[in-house]
Design a protein around this motif. Sequence first.
Motif, PDB file in Angstrom:
ATOM      1  N   LEU A 189       0.827  -1.207   0.000  1.00  0.00           N
ATOM      2  CA  LEU A 189       0.000   0.000   0.000  1.00  0.00           C
ATOM      3  C   LEU A 189       0.865   1.262   0.000  1.00  0.00           C
ATOM      4  CD1 LEU A 189      -2.668  -1.286   2.535  1.00  0.00           C
ATOM      5  CD2 LEU A 189      -3.115  -0.664   0.141  1.00  0.00           C
ATOM      6  N   ARG A 190       1.920   1.247   0.783  1.00  0.00           N
ATOM      7  CA  ARG A 190       2.820   2.407   0.789  1.00  0.00           C
ATOM      8  C   ARG A 190       3.457   2.596  -0.586  1.00  0.00           C
ATOM      9  NH1 ARG A 190       4.638  -0.093   5.885  1.00  0.00           N
ATOM     10  NH2 ARG A 190       3.648   1.011   7.633  1.00  0.00           N
ATOM     11  N   GLY A 191       3.796   1.478  -1.251  1.00  0.00           N
ATOM     12  CA  GLY A 191       4.357   1.571  -2.594  1.00  0.00           C
ATOM     13  C   GLY A 191       3.378   2.187  -3.578  1.00  0.00           C
ATOM     14  N   LEU A 192       2.109   1.800  -3.482  1.00  0.00           N
ATOM     15  CA  LEU A 192       1.082   2.388  -4.348  1.00  0.00           C
ATOM     16  C   LEU A 192       0.932   3.879  -4.064  1.00  0.00           C
ATOM     17  CD1 LEU A 192      -1.876  -0.163  -4.558  1.00  0.00           C
ATOM     18  CD2 LEU A 192      -0.624   0.853  -6.469  1.00  0.00           C
ATOM     19  N   LEU A 193       0.924   4.251  -2.785  1.00  0.00           N
ATOM     20  CA  LEU A 193       0.797   5.668  -2.428  1.00  0.00           C
ATOM     21  C   LEU A 193       1.960   6.476  -2.995  1.00  0.00           C
ATOM     22  CD1 LEU A 193      -0.370   5.337   1.283  1.00  0.00           C
ATOM     23  CD2 LEU A 193      -1.744   6.102  -0.669  1.00  0.00           C
ATOM     24  N   ASP A 194       3.163   5.928  -2.914  1.00  0.00           N
ATOM     25  CA  ASP A 194       4.329   6.617  -3.475  1.00  0.00           C
ATOM     26  C   ASP A 194       4.202   6.758  -4.988  1.00  0.00           C
ATOM     27  OD1 ASP A 194       5.417   6.844  -0.962  1.00  0.00           O
ATOM     28  OD2 ASP A 194       6.764   5.112  -1.181  1.00  0.00           O
ATOM     29  N   HIS A 195       3.713   5.684  -5.641  1.00  0.00           N
ATOM     30  CA  HIS A 195       3.530   5.735  -7.093  1.00  0.00           C
ATOM     31  C   HIS A 195       2.537   6.822  -7.466  1.00  0.00           C
ATOM     32  CE1 HIS A 195       2.881   4.391 -11.240  1.00  0.00           C
ATOM     33  NE2 HIS A 195       1.584   4.492 -10.977  1.00  0.00           N
ATOM     34  N   TYR A 196       1.397   6.841  -6.793  1.00  0.00           N
ATOM     35  CA  TYR A 196       0.380   7.840  -7.130  1.00  0.00           C
ATOM     36  C   TYR A 196       0.866   9.258  -6.843  1.00  0.00           C
ATOM     37  CZ  TYR A 196      -3.041   4.094  -7.781  1.00  0.00           C
ATOM     38  OH  TYR A 196      -3.728   2.995  -8.241  1.00  0.00           O
TER      39      TYR A 196
ATOM     40  N   GLN B  81       3.149  10.311  -9.571  1.00  0.00           N
ATOM     41  CA  GLN B  81       2.430  10.552 -10.818  1.00  0.00           C
ATOM     42  C   GLN B  81       1.606  11.836 -10.770  1.00  0.00           C
ATOM     43  OE1 GLN B  81       2.604   8.652 -13.741  1.00  0.00           O
ATOM     44  NE2 GLN B  81       4.326   7.762 -12.632  1.00  0.00           N
ATOM     45  N   GLY B  82       1.505  12.448  -9.595  1.00  0.00           N
ATOM     46  CA  GLY B  82       0.740  13.685  -9.474  1.00  0.00           C
ATOM     47  C   GLY B  82      -0.701  13.508  -9.055  1.00  0.00           C
ATOM     48  N   VAL B  83      -1.095  12.267  -8.689  1.00  0.00           N
ATOM     49  CA  VAL B  83      -2.462  12.030  -8.210  1.00  0.00           C
ATOM     50  C   VAL B  83      -2.652  12.749  -6.878  1.00  0.00           C
ATOM     51  CG1 VAL B  83      -4.049  10.251  -7.349  1.00  0.00           C
ATOM     52  CG2 VAL B  83      -2.667   9.826  -9.409  1.00  0.00           C
ATOM     53  N   ARG B  84      -3.796  13.439  -6.727  1.00  0.00           N
ATOM     54  CA  ARG B  84      -4.061  14.179  -5.495  1.00  0.00           C
ATOM     55  C   ARG B  84      -5.326  13.723  -4.773  1.00  0.00           C
ATOM     56  NH1 ARG B  84      -0.827  18.681  -4.598  1.00  0.00           N
ATOM     57  NH2 ARG B  84      -1.680  18.345  -2.516  1.00  0.00           N
ATOM     58  N   ARG B  85      -6.033  12.759  -5.336  1.00  0.00           N
ATOM     59  CA  ARG B  85      -7.293  12.300  -4.728  1.00  0.00           C
ATOM     60  C   ARG B  85      -7.357  10.775  -4.774  1.00  0.00           C
ATOM     61  NH1 ARG B  85     -12.067  15.285  -4.286  1.00  0.00           N
ATOM     62  NH2 ARG B  85     -11.242  16.750  -5.838  1.00  0.00           N
ATOM     63  N   LEU B  86      -7.897  10.169  -3.710  1.00  0.00           N
ATOM     64  CA  LEU B  86      -8.081   8.723  -3.623  1.00  0.00           C
ATOM     65  C   LEU B  86      -9.495   8.413  -3.151  1.00  0.00           C
ATOM     66  CD1 LEU B  86      -4.842   7.809  -1.608  1.00  0.00           C
ATOM     67  CD2 LEU B  86      -5.146   7.508  -4.081  1.00  0.00           C
ATOM     68  N   VAL B  87     -10.031   7.292  -3.633  1.00  0.00           N
ATOM     69  CA  VAL B  87     -11.259   6.732  -3.055  1.00  0.00           C
ATOM     70  C   VAL B  87     -10.809   5.550  -2.205  1.00  0.00           C
ATOM     71  CG1 VAL B  87     -13.503   5.701  -3.499  1.00  0.00           C
ATOM     72  CG2 VAL B  87     -12.635   7.479  -5.033  1.00  0.00           C
ATOM     73  N   VAL B  88     -10.887   5.706  -0.891  1.00  0.00           N
ATOM     74  CA  VAL B  88     -10.287   4.758   0.044  1.00  0.00           C
ATOM     75  C   VAL B  88     -11.362   3.833   0.609  1.00  0.00           C
ATOM     76  CG1 VAL B  88      -9.020   4.543   2.212  1.00  0.00           C
ATOM     77  CG2 VAL B  88      -8.445   6.379   0.602  1.00  0.00           C
TER      78      VAL B  88
ATOM     79  N   VAL C   9      -2.770   6.135   5.104  1.00  0.00           N
ATOM     80  CA  VAL C   9      -2.544   7.153   4.064  1.00  0.00           C
ATOM     81  C   VAL C   9      -2.067   8.453   4.698  1.00  0.00           C
ATOM     82  CG1 VAL C   9      -3.618   8.572   2.276  1.00  0.00           C
ATOM     83  CG2 VAL C   9      -4.201   6.141   2.445  1.00  0.00           C
ATOM     84  N   ARG C  10      -2.730   8.884   5.763  1.00  0.00           N
ATOM     85  CA  ARG C  10      -2.331  10.140   6.411  1.00  0.00           C
ATOM     86  C   ARG C  10      -0.944  10.028   7.058  1.00  0.00           C
ATOM     87  NH1 ARG C  10      -4.738  13.123   3.530  1.00  0.00           N
ATOM     88  NH2 ARG C  10      -6.913  13.691   3.835  1.00  0.00           N
ATOM     89  N   GLU C  11      -0.667   8.882   7.682  1.00  0.00           N
ATOM     90  CA  GLU C  11       0.638   8.710   8.327  1.00  0.00           C
ATOM     91  C   GLU C  11       1.763   8.708   7.302  1.00  0.00           C
ATOM     92  OE1 GLU C  11       0.138   5.081  10.420  1.00  0.00           O
ATOM     93  OE2 GLU C  11      -0.979   5.982  12.094  1.00  0.00           O
ATOM     94  N   HIS C  12       1.499   8.095   6.140  1.00  0.00           N
ATOM     95  CA  HIS C  12       2.547   7.946   5.137  1.00  0.00           C
ATOM     96  C   HIS C  12       2.658   9.143   4.205  1.00  0.00           C
ATOM     97  CE1 HIS C  12       5.386   5.759   2.629  1.00  0.00           C
ATOM     98  NE2 HIS C  12       4.679   6.083   1.556  1.00  0.00           N
ATOM     99  N   SER C  13       1.537   9.747   3.876  1.00  0.00           N
ATOM    100  CA  SER C  13       1.539  10.789   2.838  1.00  0.00           C
ATOM    101  C   SER C  13       1.075  12.159   3.333  1.00  0.00           C
ATOM    102  CB  SER C  13       0.631  10.356   1.667  1.00  0.00           C
ATOM    103  OG  SER C  13       1.042   9.098   1.162  1.00  0.00           O
ATOM    104  N   GLY C  14       0.834  12.297   4.625  1.00  0.00           N
ATOM    105  CA  GLY C  14       0.414  13.584   5.163  1.00  0.00           C
ATOM    106  C   GLY C  14      -0.887  14.055   4.536  1.00  0.00           C
TER     107      GLY C  14
END
Length: 276
Positions: free
Chosen positions: A78-85, A88-95, A121-126
């Motif tokens: 999951l952290r790897g996916l968050l880093d990828h997004y 890539q400039g993604v700013r929104r997720l449906v969690v 998500v918040r802990e890893h990506s603020g």
Amino acid sequence: MSQRISFEFFPPKTADGLQKLLGVQQQLLARNPMFFSCTYGAGGSTRDNTLRTIDALREHHPDTAPHLSCIGQTRDELRGLLDHYRDQGVRRLVVLRGDLPSGMGYAQSELRFADDLVRLVREHSGEHFEMEVAAYPEMHPQARSFDDDIAHFKRKIDAGANNGLTQYFYNTDAYGFYLDALRKQGCEAPVYPGIMPILNVANLLRFSHSCGADVPRWLVSKLNDLKDDEAAVKEFGTEVVTKLCERLLAMGAPGLHFYTMNQAAPTLAILDRLGL
């Protein structure tokens, strides 16, 4: 347009399907959506297709949100996916929690609930991502009670989510009662109704049964009367869903989230009648 409009797709399985979807996106872009979203299969089963679809859609609309679910995935994945997004400039997720693939038990997932994933998500990506989470005006089919379902939605917001997107429904009272229950618990997050156009009677009833969405008896009866006339089903369905949207917006719904089923025409017909 004061209301927020958004459109949901599912990832096509083929290159031809992706090109068709991009054509659908072009038609819907004319309605100035806030964002598009793309679903994620049970246990991450469509991961590669979702990544490919998100990249293609974002070429035409930067605010395109991948679904992110925790069932069947490790924290590191999951952290790897968050880093990828993020890269890539993604700013929104449906969690979402996500569905269990056949044969998988919860023990194979490091995170079990959507609020755990929101927290990760918040802990890893603020604050990088805006997060949409699921809401169930007619109660999640696996919830122990309506009050427990309300408490679970509030936990997702308290963990850092921004907005709710509802399961589709055809009863405006359910939405109003749901919002009232949230407000009584001190949860003021916006909750956007999910809208499902009516295209095929058998498919609608089968899918509604599997996901716990109620189709009112009067509506089932009328649709069954029309089911052998595809044009009549679509015309009646457009009328019903348009009136549903009108009532929701009159109630103060902050916008609408359309489950497009990768088609433009049904959603455009509703938006035309709404004047949006």
